[in-house]
Design a protein around this motif. Structure first.
Motif, short mmCIF file in Angstrom:
data_model
loop_
_atom_site.label_atom_id
_atom_site.label_comp_id
_atom_site.label_asym_id
_atom_site.label_seq_id
_atom_site.Cartn_x
_atom_site.Cartn_y
_atom_site.Cartn_z
N ASN A 125 0.88 -0.72 0.14
CA ASN A 125 0.23 0.22 -0.20
C ASN A 125 1.17 1.19 -0.22
OD1 ASN A 125 -2.41 -1.29 -0.24
ND2 ASN A 125 -2.95 -1.47 2.48
N LEU A 172 -8.42 3.06 -5.00
CA LEU A 172 -7.62 3.43 -3.91
C LEU A 172 -8.48 3.48 -2.45
CD1 LEU A 172 -4.42 4.87 -4.19
CD2 LEU A 172 -5.03 2.37 -4.08
N ARG A 212 -4.48 -3.09 -6.42
CA ARG A 212 -3.00 -1.95 -6.47
C ARG A 212 -3.36 -2.37 -7.88
NH1 ARG A 212 -1.76 -3.13 -1.11
NH2 ARG A 212 -1.03 -5.67 -2.38
#
Length: 167
Positions: free
Chosen positions: A17, A47, A138
């Motif tokens: 992250n 996100l 992601r």
């Protein structure tokens, strides 16, 4: 799942992250919020989806209501605010992982999904799902980098394992 694996996965997720948030923040102005042909319309909203899902599963692990009626919010917060909030939940998962035993990770947790369907998974399976889910999305964000064009960070588990900057 072993307690050692749970701890490693929680740390890996926080590390990945950090890499993706840092990379998104470094993009030219406007690129992170630029509308794109993707499920959540832009990088920041994608996100934000990860963050919301992290909170939902955190609530399941804590045995409490999460208060969400959707898998994302109507609009994401500014990237810097989202990053601060994501770091907080990442620290929670790392701390949670540190407290787990083999027995607690095998404990079955009942929950209700956003769509209303009941479900149950072990605590270890929930953690694996959280990490897998954030990795998946992601990847969406990483793919959007090529539309900028820019090079996304490499957030693969083997890279984390050899990293000297493990949180």
């Amino acid at each position: 799942m072993t307690p050692e694996t749970a701890r490693m996965l929680a740390r890996y997720n926080a590390w990945a992250n950090r890499l993706i948030f840092d990379a998104v923040a470094a993009l030219p102005a406007g690129e992170a919020l630029k509308p794109r042909a993707t499920l959540f319309k832009n990088m920041v909203h994608t996100l934000n989806h990860n963050y919301v899902i992290d909170l939902i599963w955190q609530a399941h692990l804590e045995g409490r209501e999460h208060g969400f009626s959707a898998r994302n919010t109507a609009a994401p917060p500014p990237l810097d605010e989202l990053w601060k909030a994501q770091q907080e939940v990442d620290r929670w998962y790392i701390g949670w992982g540190e407290r787990q035993s083999s027995a607690s990770l095998a404990e079955e947790i009942a929950f209700t999904l956003i769509g209303g369907n009941p479900g149950s998974m072990t605590r270890g399976e929930i953690l694996l799902h959280v990490v897998n889910h954030t990795t998946y999305h992601r990847g969406f964000v990483a793919d959007l980098f090529y539309q900028v064009p820019a090079q996304p960070p490499t957030t693969d588990l083997p890279v984390f394992r050899r990293s000297a900057t493990v949180p």
